[in-house]
Design a protein around this motif. Structure first.
Motif, PDB file in Angstrom:
ATOM      1  N   SER A  27      21.141   8.615  20.693  1.00  0.00           N
ATOM      2  CA  SER A  27      21.178   8.587  22.144  1.00  0.00           C
ATOM      3  C   SER A  27      20.945   7.210  22.710  1.00  0.00           C
ATOM      4  O   SER A  27      21.306   6.929  23.845  1.00  0.00           O
ATOM      5  N   SER A  28      20.373   6.318  21.929  1.00  0.00           N
ATOM      6  CA  SER A  28      20.134   4.977  22.427  1.00  0.00           C
ATOM      7  C   SER A  28      21.404   4.162  22.492  1.00  0.00           C
ATOM      8  O   SER A  28      21.473   3.160  23.176  1.00  0.00           O
ATOM      9  N   ALA A  29      22.451   4.580  21.746  1.00  0.00           N
ATOM     10  CA  ALA A  29      23.691   3.810  21.709  1.00  0.00           C
ATOM     11  C   ALA A  29      24.879   4.615  22.205  1.00  0.00           C
ATOM     12  O   ALA A  29      25.992   4.133  22.175  1.00  0.00           O
ATOM     13  N   THR A  30      24.621   5.832  22.668  1.00  0.00           N
ATOM     14  CA  THR A  30      25.722   6.670  23.108  1.00  0.00           C
ATOM     15  C   THR A  30      25.391   7.318  24.450  1.00  0.00           C
ATOM     16  O   THR A  30      24.258   7.260  24.934  1.00  0.00           O
ATOM     17  N   LYS A  31      26.403   7.946  25.017  1.00  0.00           N
ATOM     18  CA  LYS A  31      26.210   8.702  26.246  1.00  0.00           C
ATOM     19  C   LYS A  31      27.168   9.888  26.220  1.00  0.00           C
ATOM     20  O   LYS A  31      28.169   9.898  25.508  1.00  0.00           O
ATOM     21  N   THR A  32      26.825  10.925  26.984  1.00  0.00           N
ATOM     22  CA  THR A  32      27.699  12.082  27.098  1.00  0.00           C
ATOM     23  C   THR A  32      28.582  11.916  28.321  1.00  0.00           C
ATOM     24  O   THR A  32      28.091  11.592  29.405  1.00  0.00           O
ATOM     25  N   VAL A  33      29.866  12.112  28.137  1.00  0.00           N
ATOM     26  CA  VAL A  33      30.808  11.945  29.238  1.00  0.00           C
ATOM     27  C   VAL A  33      31.403  13.306  29.584  1.00  0.00           C
ATOM     28  O   VAL A  33      31.649  14.141  28.704  1.00  0.00           O
ATOM     29  N   ASP A  34      31.586  13.562  30.872  1.00  0.00           N
ATOM     30  CA  ASP A  34      32.155  14.812  31.362  1.00  0.00           C
ATOM     31  C   ASP A  34      33.453  14.487  32.095  1.00  0.00           C
ATOM     32  O   ASP A  34      33.458  13.806  33.116  1.00  0.00           O
ATOM     33  N   ILE A  35      34.561  14.977  31.545  1.00  0.00           N
ATOM     34  CA  ILE A  35      35.887  14.680  32.088  1.00  0.00           C
ATOM     35  C   ILE A  35      36.505  15.960  32.609  1.00  0.00           C
ATOM     36  O   ILE A  35      36.452  16.992  31.943  1.00  0.00           O
ATOM     37  N   ARG A  36      37.129  15.881  33.773  1.00  0.00           N
ATOM     38  CA  ARG A  36      37.820  17.050  34.328  1.00  0.00           C
ATOM     39  C   ARG A  36      39.231  16.649  34.757  1.00  0.00           C
ATOM     40  O   ARG A  36      39.400  15.678  35.512  1.00  0.00           O
ATOM     41  N   VAL A  37      40.211  17.381  34.271  1.00  0.00           N
ATOM     42  CA  VAL A  37      41.608  17.143  34.640  1.00  0.00           C
ATOM     43  C   VAL A  37      42.247  18.477  34.966  1.00  0.00           C
ATOM     44  O   VAL A  37      41.738  19.543  34.600  1.00  0.00           O
ATOM     45  N   LYS A  38      43.385  18.410  35.651  1.00  0.00           N
ATOM     46  CA  LYS A  38      44.079  19.628  36.050  1.00  0.00           C
ATOM     47  C   LYS A  38      45.575  19.366  36.042  1.00  0.00           C
ATOM     48  O   LYS A  38      46.043  18.310  36.496  1.00  0.00           O
ATOM     49  N   ALA A  39      46.320  20.312  35.500  1.00  0.00           N
ATOM     50  CA  ALA A  39      47.775  20.169  35.471  1.00  0.00           C
ATOM     51  C   ALA A  39      48.310  19.978  36.881  1.00  0.00           C
ATOM     52  O   ALA A  39      47.940  20.703  37.810  1.00  0.00           O
ATOM     53  N   GLY A  40      49.157  18.951  37.047  1.00  0.00           N
ATOM     54  CA  GLY A  40      49.756  18.677  38.347  1.00  0.00           C
ATOM     55  C   GLY A  40      48.961  17.751  39.230  1.00  0.00           C
ATOM     56  O   GLY A  40      49.446  17.298  40.275  1.00  0.00           O
ATOM     57  N   SER A  41      47.708  17.420  38.823  1.00  0.00           N
ATOM     58  CA  SER A  41      46.856  16.549  39.642  1.00  0.00           C
ATOM     59  C   SER A  41      46.813  15.140  39.070  1.00  0.00           C
ATOM     60  O   SER A  41      46.648  14.962  37.863  1.00  0.00           O
ATOM     61  N   THR A  42      46.942  14.144  39.926  1.00  0.00           N
ATOM     62  CA  THR A  42      46.890  12.745  39.494  1.00  0.00           C
ATOM     63  C   THR A  42      45.470  12.187  39.526  1.00  0.00           C
ATOM     64  O   THR A  42      45.280  10.982  39.370  1.00  0.00           O
ATOM     65  N   GLN A  43      44.502  13.046  39.722  1.00  0.00           N
ATOM     66  CA  GLN A  43      43.110  12.592  39.758  1.00  0.00           C
ATOM     67  C   GLN A  43      42.328  13.164  38.582  1.00  0.00           C
ATOM     68  O   GLN A  43      42.291  14.359  38.365  1.00  0.00           O
ATOM     69  N   MET A  44      41.733  12.276  37.802  1.00  0.00           N
ATOM     70  CA  MET A  44      40.818  12.662  36.733  1.00  0.00           C
ATOM     71  C   MET A  44      39.406  12.318  37.192  1.00  0.00           C
ATOM     72  O   MET A  44      39.179  11.254  37.781  1.00  0.00           O
ATOM     73  N   LYS A  45      38.472  13.195  36.925  1.00  0.00           N
ATOM     74  CA  LYS A  45      37.075  12.930  37.246  1.00  0.00           C
ATOM     75  C   LYS A  45      36.320  12.624  35.967  1.00  0.00           C
ATOM     76  O   LYS A  45      36.334  13.423  35.028  1.00  0.00           O
ATOM     77  N   VAL A  46      35.677  11.477  35.923  1.00  0.00           N
ATOM     78  CA  VAL A  46      34.867  11.078  34.785  1.00  0.00           C
ATOM     79  C   VAL A  46      33.434  10.959  35.271  1.00  0.00           C
ATOM     80  O   VAL A  46      33.112  10.076  36.060  1.00  0.00           O
ATOM     81  N   ASP A  47      32.587  11.897  34.853  1.00  0.00           N
ATOM     82  CA  ASP A  47      31.209  11.969  35.340  1.00  0.00           C
ATOM     83  C   ASP A  47      31.166  11.994  36.866  1.00  0.00           C
ATOM     84  O   ASP A  47      30.327  11.341  37.504  1.00  0.00           O
ATOM     85  N   GLY A  48      32.119  12.723  37.439  1.00  0.00           N
ATOM     86  CA  GLY A  48      32.163  12.899  38.882  1.00  0.00           C
ATOM     87  C   GLY A  48      32.922  11.831  39.647  1.00  0.00           C
ATOM     88  O   GLY A  48      33.192  11.989  40.833  1.00  0.00           O
ATOM     89  N   LYS A  49      33.280  10.719  38.981  1.00  0.00           N
ATOM     90  CA  LYS A  49      33.997   9.645  39.646  1.00  0.00           C
ATOM     91  C   LYS A  49      35.497   9.818  39.465  1.00  0.00           C
ATOM     92  O   LYS A  49      35.976  10.085  38.372  1.00  0.00           O
ATOM     93  N   ALA A  50      36.247   9.639  40.551  1.00  0.00           N
ATOM     94  CA  ALA A  50      37.690   9.848  40.510  1.00  0.00           C
ATOM     95  C   ALA A  50      38.399   8.664  39.858  1.00  0.00           C
ATOM     96  O   ALA A  50      38.085   7.504  40.137  1.00  0.00           O
ATOM     97  N   VAL A  51      39.333   8.959  38.985  1.00  0.00           N
ATOM     98  CA  VAL A  51      40.165   7.950  38.332  1.00  0.00           C
ATOM     99  C   VAL A  51      41.614   8.411  38.440  1.00  0.00           C
ATOM    100  O   VAL A  51      41.938   9.554  38.126  1.00  0.00           O
ATOM    101  N   GLN A  52      42.487   7.531  38.907  1.00  0.00           N
ATOM    102  CA  GLN A  52      43.892   7.885  39.061  1.00  0.00           C
ATOM    103  C   GLN A  52      44.601   7.856  37.707  1.00  0.00           C
ATOM    104  O   GLN A  52      44.464   6.905  36.933  1.00  0.00           O
TER     105      GLN A  52
END
Length: 633
Positions: A27-52
């Protein structure tokens, strides 16, 4: 067999792929990432932050994701060689081919539900690739989003000291890959691939970026093809193209693309072809405009597709000094030498090495059970192999006495096939020293025997493990796949959906994906229970699934519907479908039994599958018993 044979049996069930567990990490050298995507959407959320990103899309029952999901979300390294695309994270590597469902994950064969594709210069891969990179994939039933969670490396400062510190060196280069250029002043080496075909430099504040990538492409490429290579594999889809041209300077031609990215970064990409290779050189910086970027691109003008070994002002960064590579693992005190095309991967935190053409080598250490012997251990492995492969899909096992790492050992030579066409050879070496057992496994497709057929003999002579190091670094390590009582069963109950099922305790349970879904892998197949909630018309849903199988059987002679009946199952009127699929595409040839029925407004699907290569009486009886054990509570 532990590494290769059982990997065949962990297959996707009829409608859903099982998600792979996230690898454990410091855990000292890593982190957990949460990614959310959806078919048809140009927005990906990475730990809640929007990425095109380019919008994912549905195909062949799966979701196709742009490579940005893997590179930006999972911090995967992207490598491209012709139509071959490799994504690598610290513990896993996946290689796919554009247009093909056949892939390799950590050196083992992987079947994809849909072939990777390129659309509008963007490469798309099935979501299953994320699972093979160690991520967990689930579906949010309320938002229809695909959720990808994984453990990735945390951001770190560039490693090593500034490369300017090498006294008397004013250039850098790679003698093996035949390139050189001026020192990038003020930058430090941030990353170098295992083979040295990728190298990255950054400054401490991450305001500048320089990379040299080498693609071994022997055939000449046109200007259009070189640009397509840059666009498809190096330029992110969310970058704006602001310059694209063919340049000839000092008798050298190259393709150039400039882009504007996020965070005020501008990039220039150059593709040179020489020495039966394509060199992709990338320079980026935080800038105010293209003109501002060009003030600093002089470093690119110094690039040469040559390496002058007599020029002592060049610092040679090569990692390859011959056609062989030496691998070391400090935890195991392991040293071994392999041909340079081999790469190391970490699978279950044990030493693992593989090639792009499917060959692999694994080493494992487990604790010795009192009273066990190397002869008995090897015999158990041999018996398991015979019990889960039909005679027509295997050849006679050869057992011999060898010496491994200075101690007496047993070696098995196995030959097997999952489809009767593509055969594999596998060597397994069993040794005991002190309180530990040492297992080495080498496997390769028979078609590559000319390259790897004598490798085990070489390894027996050169492979070294320091037994004292193992004794110091490890405690008790049980081998949970050995000495298994296949007659022992366990009953699993789903309180929410009111059912129970009894399966062998030795079956591997997949992750709980919720929604009444549970899955198991067994030596030779898979077993699953799925519940489709709150169906508006359950009987129509069941009829549709039945009709689709009937239609599929009518359209393809290699898909046969052996049974299509109405039966009583778990006290309910159910549709029973038994299908035989020999298409050898998404899965190896298999026979699958499915029960479908309605209960309290939900549709229950109970699925059992065995591969034809593994259709022994032992495997079929285990699967039949599990199907018949299903009960509604």
């Amino acid at each position: 067999m532990k590494t290769k044979l059982l990997s065949f049996f962990i297959a996707a069930v009829m409608l859903f792929a099982m998600a792979a567990p996230v690898a454990a990490a410091d855990s000292s050298a890593t982190k957990t990432v949460d990614i959310r995507v959806k078919a048809g959407s140009t927005q990906m959320k990475v730990d809640g932050k929007a990425v095109q990103i380019a919008a994912p899309y549905a195909a062949s029952g799966t979701t196709m994701l742009p490579t940005a999901v893997f590179t930006k979300g999972l911090d995967a390294k992207l490598t491209v060689k012709n139509k071959s695309v490799t994504l690598s994270v610290p513990k896993h590597s996946v290689t796919v081919t554009i247009g093909s469902k056949s892939a390799a994950a950590d050196g083992k064969k992987l079947s994809l539900p849909a072939a990777p594709a390129v659309k509008k210069e963007i490469t798309y891969l099935p979501v299953k690739v994320a699972q093979s990179l160690g991520a967990k994939v689930t579906v949010d039933s309320s938002t229809k989003e695909i959720r990808i969670t994984a453990t990735v490396a945390a951001a770190a400062a560039p490693k090593g000291s500034s490369i300017d510190s090498d006294s008397g060196k004013s250039k850098i280069g790679d003698s093996y890959y035949e390139w050189s250029m001026n020192y990038p002043t003020g930058l430090a080496q941030d990353f170098q691939s295992e083979d040295g075909d990728q190298i990255v430099f950054r400054d401490v504040k991450k305001n500048y970026y320089l990379a040299v990538n080498v693609e071994e492409i022997p055939d000449p490429m046109s200007s259009e093809e070189l640009r397509e290579l840059l666009m498809m594999m190096y330029v992110d889809e969310d970058e704006t193209i602001i310059d694209k041209q063919t340049v000839t300077a000092n008798g050298v031609s190259y393709e150039k693309i400039a882009t504007k990215g996020y965070g005020g970064f501008y990039y220039e990409f150059r593709a040179y072809q020489a020495n039966k290779k394509v060199y992709v050189v990338i320079y980026g910086k935080k800038a105010t405009s293209l003109a501002d970027l060009r003030k600093s691109t002089g470093i690119l003008d110094s690039f040469k597709s040559s390496f002058d070994r007599s020029d002592r002002s060049i610092k040679d960064l090569t990692k390859i000094t011959s056609d062989l590579k030496t691998f070391k693992n400090a935890d195991y005190g392991l040293t071994l030498t392999l041909p340079r095309q081999w790469k190391s991967n970490s699978v279950n935190q044990t030493p693992y090495y593989s090639t792009n053409d499917g060959a692999y080598l694994s080493v494992d250490v487990t604790s010795l059970v009192p009273g066990d012997t190397v002869e008995a251990w090897a015999k158990r492995k041999q018996d398991l192999f015979v019990n889960i492969y039909l005679e027509s899909y295997r050849k006679t096992v050869e057992m011999s006495d060898v010496t491994w790492n200075g101690v007496p050992a047993k070696m098995l030579k196995l030959s097997y096939s999952m489809d009767g066409t593509e055969w594999w050879e596998e060597y397994e070496v069993f040794a005991v020293q002190g309180s530990y057992r040492y297992y080495t496994e080498l496997a390769y497709p028979v078609e590559t025997k000319n390259k790897y057929g004598t490798l085990m003999n070489t390894l027996l002579q050169s492979m070294k493990i320091n037994f004292k190091t193992v004794e110091q670094n490890f405690g008790n390590i049980p081998d949970e796949s050995d000495m298994v009582d296949w007659t022992k069963t366990v009953t699993k109950t789903d309180q929410e959906y009111g059912y129970s099922v009894t399966v062998p305790a030795a079956w591997r349970s997949g992750p709980n994906m919720g929604g009444g879904f549970s899955a198991y892998s067994l030596p030779g197949g898979s077993f699953a229970v799925m519940v489709f909630e709150d169906m508006p018309d359950p009987q129509t849903f069941i009829a549709d699934m039945r009709d689709k199988n009937v239609k599929q059987a009518a359209e393809n002679s290699k898909f046969k519907l052996i049974e299509n009946t109405t039966v009583t199952f778990a006290g309910k009127t159910a549709v029973k479908l038994v299908a035989e699929d020999t298409r050898n595409s998404f899965k190896y040839p298999y026979t699958e039994t499915v029960y479908l029925f309605e209960h309290k407004g939900n549709v229950y699907l109970i699925d059992g599958l065995y591969y034809h290569a593994n259709g022994t009486e032992t495997v079929k009886k285990q699967l039949e018993d599990a199907l018949n054990s299903f009960k509604l509570n």
